[in-house]
Scaffold this motif. Structure first.
Motif, PDB file in Angstrom:
ATOM      1  N   UNK A  84      -1.659  10.346  -9.751  1.00  0.00           N
ATOM      2  CA  UNK A  84      -0.981   9.058  -9.663  1.00  0.00           C
ATOM      3  C   UNK A  84       0.471   9.317  -9.278  1.00  0.00           C
ATOM      4  N   UNK A  85       0.916   8.625  -8.234  1.00  0.00           N
ATOM      5  CA  UNK A  85       2.294   8.766  -7.768  1.00  0.00           C
ATOM      6  C   UNK A  85       3.046   7.461  -7.887  1.00  0.00           C
ATOM      7  N   UNK A 116      -6.464   9.963  -5.366  1.00  0.00           N
ATOM      8  CA  UNK A 116      -5.029   9.666  -5.328  1.00  0.00           C
ATOM      9  C   UNK A 116      -4.812   8.157  -5.430  1.00  0.00           C
ATOM     10  N   UNK A 117      -3.889   7.746  -6.290  1.00  0.00           N
ATOM     11  CA  UNK A 117      -3.417   6.361  -6.380  1.00  0.00           C
ATOM     12  C   UNK A 117      -1.897   6.399  -6.311  1.00  0.00           C
ATOM     13  N   UNK A 165      -2.863   7.256   8.143  1.00  0.00           N
ATOM     14  CA  UNK A 165      -2.963   8.719   8.156  1.00  0.00           C
ATOM     15  C   UNK A 165      -3.728   9.265   6.959  1.00  0.00           C
ATOM     16  N   UNK A 166      -3.730   8.546   5.833  1.00  0.00           N
ATOM     17  CA  UNK A 166      -4.297   9.091   4.595  1.00  0.00           C
ATOM     18  C   UNK A 166      -5.564   8.376   4.129  1.00  0.00           C
ATOM     19  N   UNK A 167      -5.863   7.203   4.684  1.00  0.00           N
ATOM     20  CA  UNK A 167      -7.028   6.457   4.226  1.00  0.00           C
ATOM     21  C   UNK A 167      -6.780   5.622   2.986  1.00  0.00           C
ATOM     22  N   UNK A 168      -5.545   5.583   2.482  1.00  0.00           N
ATOM     23  CA  UNK A 168      -5.237   4.711   1.349  1.00  0.00           C
ATOM     24  C   UNK A 168      -5.135   3.269   1.836  1.00  0.00           C
TER      25      UNK A 168
END
Length: 333
Positions: A84-85, A116-117, A165-168
């Motif tokens: 988590x960022x 990743x969140x 770029x990241x798929x988020x």
């Protein structure tokens, strides 16, 4: 606020300023408080976790200068690692390109290690532009709603590029709890000698498409994201004094809290490498070990040859006996 905080397991804060020490929140432990750099006019991020989660959490990485903090949550809380960022990007960053490049590097690095969140104050206006490459995801996730009438600007384009770029995906405006992409920031501005509230969306929660949507592009059960109205926070009288003088509802902050709800079983276990091929059993006789097969009509002549042919001079008695035993096991004699 304590009753509101107690509903959640992880608290991520942006724009914390420069407190001398981490504020104490009952039932939570502060994993890291990254205060803003010296002389910076804004910034600071922090993440707290519930006491019961603390043994399974750690700080994964942080960059105080750029306002980025990452924590790692390990099993058994989820089946695999979750990162988590939280970020804070000032409206007038001295080097926004460095921030976005570093953030993308962090996201891609942690995506190799787990899920990743990402959340925080990006000061980015994104409109309703697609936050995924239109040819990359099929079926497409639900269309994103956004109540912010501001046009897309530099940071907004950078945030959308990060998603590509990241798929988020941006969770704002995609869930039952936030069907319209509610405003996250109340910006007081002067218009014709009066103070009016310009409500914008600059705070976001980002999550992987595969984590929150199923193969048909439908939001998974129990997943939800909300922009919390101030009246739900039940602010005490001591916190109703406005720092800015015109903050909506008299609160000491002008950003709405964002919440994300996930079921614990939503994160799958890590994919394991395929098992090695089975080891073949050891050979039981000479024909298996050499890959040979006896011809029925030659079995007895061959055995007699081993015993009587004077031309076989270099075959020791032990070797001869071994061959005979193996032939016997294979029904040759």
């Amino acid at each position: 606020m304590s009753s509101f905080f107690s509903k959640y397991d992880v608290l991520a804060f942006s724009h914390t300023g420069n407190p001398r020490q981490s504020p104490i929140l009952s039932g939570f432990k502060c994993l890291r408080l990254c205060t803003r750099p010296h002389k910076a006019d804004s910034g600071g991020v922090a993440i707290y976790v519930k006491d019961w989660m603390h043994p399974s959490t750690s700080v994964a990485q942080y960059d105080r200068g750029e306002g980025i903090l990452w924590i790692k949550i390990t099993p058994p809380i989820f089946a695999s690692d979750l990162f988590i960022g939280v970020v804070y990007l000032p409206p007038r960053h001295k080097d926004g390109a460095l921030f976005w490049a570093l953030l993308q590097q962090h996201v891609q690095h942690f995506q190799e290690l787990g899920q990743v969140i990402l959340t925080g104050d990006f000061n980015a206006h994104t409109g309703t532009s697609a936050d995924y490459p239109t040819t990359a995801i099929n079926p497409h996730p639900p269309q994103r709603e956004n109540s912010d009438s501001s046009g897309i600007e530099k940071y907004g384009r950078s945030l959308l590029s990060l998603c590509h770029a990241t798929g988020l995906l941006l969770m704002n405006g995609r869930t039952p709890g936030d069907p319209i992409g509610a405003a996250t920031y109340d910006d007081p501005m002067r218009k014709k000698r009066a103070i009016v509230q310009r409500r914008t969306v600059i705070d976001y929660i980002l999550a992987p498409s595969s984590l929150v949507f199923d193969a048909a592009g439908v939001l998974r059960p129990l997943v939800d994201m909300r922009v919390v109205p101030y009246q739900e926070l039940r602010l005490s009288p001591s916190t109703t004094r406005s720092l800015r003088g015109h903050t909506r509802n008299g609160a000491r902050f002008d950003h709405h809290p964002l919440t994300l709800t996930l079921p614990r079983d939503i994160i799958p276990p890590p994919s394991l490498p395929p098992p090695p091929p089975p080891i073949p059993p050891p050979p039981t006789c000479l024909e298996d070990s050499l890959g040979l097969r006896w011809s029925d009509e030659l079995r007895i002549p061959y055995a007699n040859l081993i015993k009587t042919d004077p031309r076989i001079e270099n075959l020791s008695a032990a070797q001869c006996s071994a061959v005979q035993r193996s032939a016997a096991q294979c029904s040759a004699v």
